[in-house]
Design an enzyme around this catalytic site. Structure first.
Site, PDB file in Angstrom:
ATOM      1  N   LYS A 117      69.784  33.789   2.879  1.00 33.37           N
ATOM      2  CA  LYS A 117      68.857  32.652   2.769  1.00 33.37           C
ATOM      3  C   LYS A 117      67.430  33.184   2.818  1.00 33.37           C
ATOM      4  O   LYS A 117      67.040  33.868   3.762  1.00 33.37           O
ATOM      5  CB  LYS A 117      69.103  31.675   3.912  1.00 33.37           C
ATOM      6  CG  LYS A 117      68.067  30.545   4.004  1.00 33.37           C
ATOM      7  CD  LYS A 117      68.276  29.704   5.262  1.00 33.37           C
ATOM      8  CE  LYS A 117      67.139  28.696   5.452  1.00 33.37           C
ATOM      9  NZ  LYS A 117      67.294  27.912   6.698  1.00 33.37           N
ATOM     10  N   ASP A 140      59.361  27.174   5.559  1.00 34.06           N
ATOM     11  CA  ASP A 140      60.115  25.921   5.630  1.00 34.06           C
ATOM     12  C   ASP A 140      59.331  24.854   6.383  1.00 34.06           C
ATOM     13  O   ASP A 140      59.298  24.847   7.606  1.00 34.06           O
ATOM     14  CB  ASP A 140      61.467  26.150   6.315  1.00 34.06           C
ATOM     15  CG  ASP A 140      62.304  24.880   6.361  1.00 34.06           C
ATOM     16  OD1 ASP A 140      62.024  23.963   5.572  1.00 34.06           O
ATOM     17  OD2 ASP A 140      63.244  24.823   7.174  1.00 34.06           O
ATOM     18  N   LYS A 170      59.075  18.640   9.296  1.00 33.13           N
ATOM     19  CA  LYS A 170      59.316  19.027  10.684  1.00 33.13           C
ATOM     20  C   LYS A 170      58.214  18.464  11.574  1.00 33.13           C
ATOM     21  O   LYS A 170      57.056  18.382  11.159  1.00 33.13           O
ATOM     22  CB  LYS A 170      59.342  20.556  10.816  1.00 33.13           C
ATOM     23  CG  LYS A 170      60.513  21.229  10.147  1.00 33.13           C
ATOM     24  CD  LYS A 170      60.437  22.740  10.325  1.00 33.13           C
ATOM     25  CE  LYS A 170      61.548  23.445   9.575  1.00 33.13           C
ATOM     26  NZ  LYS A 170      62.871  23.209  10.177  1.00 33.13           N
ATOM     27  N   GLU A 189      67.891  22.500   3.925  1.00 31.11           N
ATOM     28  CA  GLU A 189      67.691  23.114   2.607  1.00 31.11           C
ATOM     29  C   GLU A 189      68.366  24.467   2.460  1.00 31.11           C
ATOM     30  O   GLU A 189      68.708  24.884   1.348  1.00 31.11           O
ATOM     31  CB  GLU A 189      66.195  23.240   2.316  1.00 31.11           C
ATOM     32  CG  GLU A 189      65.496  24.472   2.864  1.00 31.11           C
ATOM     33  CD  GLU A 189      65.546  24.600   4.382  1.00 31.11           C
ATOM     34  OE1 GLU A 189      65.575  25.755   4.870  1.00 31.11           O
ATOM     35  OE2 GLU A 189      65.549  23.583   5.085  1.00 31.11           O
ATOM     36  N   ARG A 236      71.294  25.539   3.204  1.00 29.76           N
ATOM     37  CA  ARG A 236      72.651  25.464   2.662  1.00 29.76           C
ATOM     38  C   ARG A 236      72.633  25.192   1.157  1.00 29.76           C
ATOM     39  O   ARG A 236      73.586  25.547   0.452  1.00 29.76           O
ATOM     40  CB  ARG A 236      73.456  24.403   3.414  1.00 29.76           C
ATOM     41  CG  ARG A 236      72.959  22.981   3.281  1.00 29.76           C
ATOM     42  CD  ARG A 236      73.475  22.077   4.380  1.00 29.76           C
ATOM     43  NE  ARG A 236      72.843  22.376   5.662  1.00 29.76           N
ATOM     44  CZ  ARG A 236      73.152  21.754   6.801  1.00 29.76           C
ATOM     45  NH1 ARG A 236      74.068  20.816   6.822  1.00 29.76           N
ATOM     46  NH2 ARG A 236      72.535  22.091   7.912  1.00 29.76           N
TER      47      ARG A 236
END
Length: 511
Positions: free
Chosen positions: A273, A278, A285, A357, A359
């Protein structure tokens, strides 16, 4: 990078800034570990008592400094704790040596040379000590405006990592000792490469920049590389990677690194990954959870480093690394909760939370890796906060579609000193990902969220392919103080596990 050498020199005559010795916890107080006999003799056999007077107990990670005895050409003795004394006739644990060497190397920042007189019984001990030194001496200061940049020689020396480590007890002409040191150097340097990537600020390490760094390394080490840019991803139908990267001005990439050996009988695929930052996307978040999200590409960094290490070691196994790179940002073009993505496999996924995200990018990369029919696939990801809640900040979780393979991965991780724990994939949790509009949703039950993520990934592994998933969310980034050979910041977790899996596969010891 710290230079490692093997030395048979006698401790008293060795010119260095310090000599590192081991001290362990004995039944009646600290004891001096093997390797330090010459130092103890110079103290008339009273070194253990002197150390105890100075407060040393031999506890793991404990460091005690004292002046070198008369006749030594080193001014300093640095005694580092090894933990409990091993049972009679047993050797010191490799991880204890690795951590002790790392703690000493961290303490010796600024030194030009140090002699390590830690217990050595075989080549494996040489490898553990060398690895500990390289990992412990690591520092990331590329972005610091320090006196080094101003040509202040004294400050430069004060801040630089330990320059050279001479490993006493090592035999420069012994093939096994030389091989152990070479392995420690390759693994240590590549793990530190992963740490550098994890620590880089996201404004300098977007998907394109990461791919460019991979291209440079691939060229240097004879690794074949293929980079799919945004146009290629669209043409190929990589809906997961594109969906995650849709909100960013930095376009996503899928990087394939292929190391091949003419003597290989097995093929491993590693999938990482690589979310270079992120934000959570539209499912933003909350404040306080964004500051370290540059580390969300730790899985891709580990895979990248492991493939390069395999090439440097010339392992007789084919290793393919897949780096699923994207930046997850909110914008007018970002994927929304409720959107449906058509993945590379053809399956459709309803996105219920854009912060789930990892996955999505892994799903596309896993299906791409499966198309080559490798003997096994291992994916690595900072995937879920749920795994951190379950296992804490120093242990990663292992899930797999094969119990024997899960056990083998766990054993490999523990062997190299990376704490891990096998986790289940309960079938009943699949139902929570049912979707009324798509084949599957990217979210399921909140409880057991780390296991839900593993079940989602399993849906994108090709039929009949052995697979394991490493959720490294906890240990990938150390927000606390340094310990042993682990620095603050990026840790490079999983690099050593992947390399060991490649070695075991090459030797035929991994099924």
């Amino acid at each position: 990078m710290t230079a490692l050498t093997l030395s048979t020199a006698a401790a008293p005559g060795l010119r260095a800034d310090a000599i590192v010795i081991g001290v362990a916890k004995g039944a009646k107080g600290p004891i001096v570990a093997p390797g330090a006999e010459a130092v103890d003799k110079a103290f008339d056999g009273r070194l253990a008592g002197v150390l105890e007077t100075l407060g040393a107990s031999g506890a793991e990670g404990e460091v005690t400094k004292l002046p070198a005895p008369a006749g030594f050409k080193t001014p300093l003795v640095l005694a580092v704790g090894l933990g409990s004394e091993p049972e009679k006739d047993a050797a010191y644990d490799a991880e204890a040596l690795r951590r002790a060497a790392g703690a000493a190397a961290r303490t010796l920042t600024g030194a030009r040379k140090a002699a390590f007189a830690l217990p050595v019984t075989d080549a494996a001990d040489i490898g553990a000590i060398g690895e500990g030194v390289l990992l412990g001496a690591y520092s990331f200061d590329a972005y610091k405006q320090s006196a080094r940049a101003n040509n202040d020689a004294k400050a430069k020396n004060d801040k630089a990592p330990l320059a050279e480590a001479a490993l006493l007890g090592g035999k420069p002409r012994d093939a096994a000792h030389k091989a152990a040191l070479a392995r420690a150097t390759a693994v240590g340097e590549e793990l530190n490469r992963a740490r550098d990537l994890i620590n880089m600020p996201p404004n300098d390490l977007d998907p394109e920049a990461f791919a460019a760094l991979a291209q440079t390394a691939a060229k240097e080490h004879g690794i074949k590389i293929q980079v799919l840019d945004e146009k290629a991803l669209v043409k190929g139908g990589y809906g997961g990677i594109l969906g995650v990267g849709a909100g960013s001005a930095s376009a996503p990439r899928l990087v394939k690194l292929s190391y091949t050996s003419s003597k290989a009988k097995k093929h491993l695929a590693f999938v990482g990954k690589g979310i270079t930052y992120d934000s959570g996307g539209i499912s933003l978040k909350p404040a306080g959870h964004n500051e370290t999200m540059k580390c969300d590409m730790s899985g891709a960094a580990a895979v990248f480093a492991a493939v390069v290490a395999a090439a440097r070691l010339g392992l007789e196994v084919n290793v393919t690394g897949w780096l699923a790179l994207a930046e997850n940002m909110p914008s007018g073009s970002a994927t929304r909760p409720g959107d449906v993505l058509r993945m590379y496999s053809g399956k459709t996924v309803e996105v219920l939370n854009t912060d789930a995200e990892g996955r999505l990018v892994l799903a596309d990369a896993l299906w791409a890796a499966s198309a080559e029919k490798p003997d096994a696939i291992v994916d690595v990801a900072t995937l879920t906060g749920a795994m951190m809640l379950a296992l804490g900040s120093r242990t990663f979780g292992i899930m797999a579609n094969d119990d024997a393979f899960r056990s083998a991965v766990h054993e490999a991780a523990e062997e190299v000193g990376e704490p891990a724990w096998p986790m289940p994939l309960p079938e009943h949790l699949l139902k929570g990902m049912d979707s009324t509009v798509a084949d599957i949703a990217n979210m399921g039950e909140r409880m057991g969220g780390g296991l839900v993520a593993g079940l989602f990934l399993r849906e994108f592994v090709g039929e009949g392919i052995t697979w394991a998933h490493l959720d490294i969310a906890g240990p990938a980034f150390n927000e606390g103080g340094p310990f042993g050979y682990t620095p603050k910041g990026g840790t490079g977790t999983a690099v050593r596990t992947l390399v060991r899996l490649a070695e075991l596969t090459a030797s035929g010891d991994l099924g």
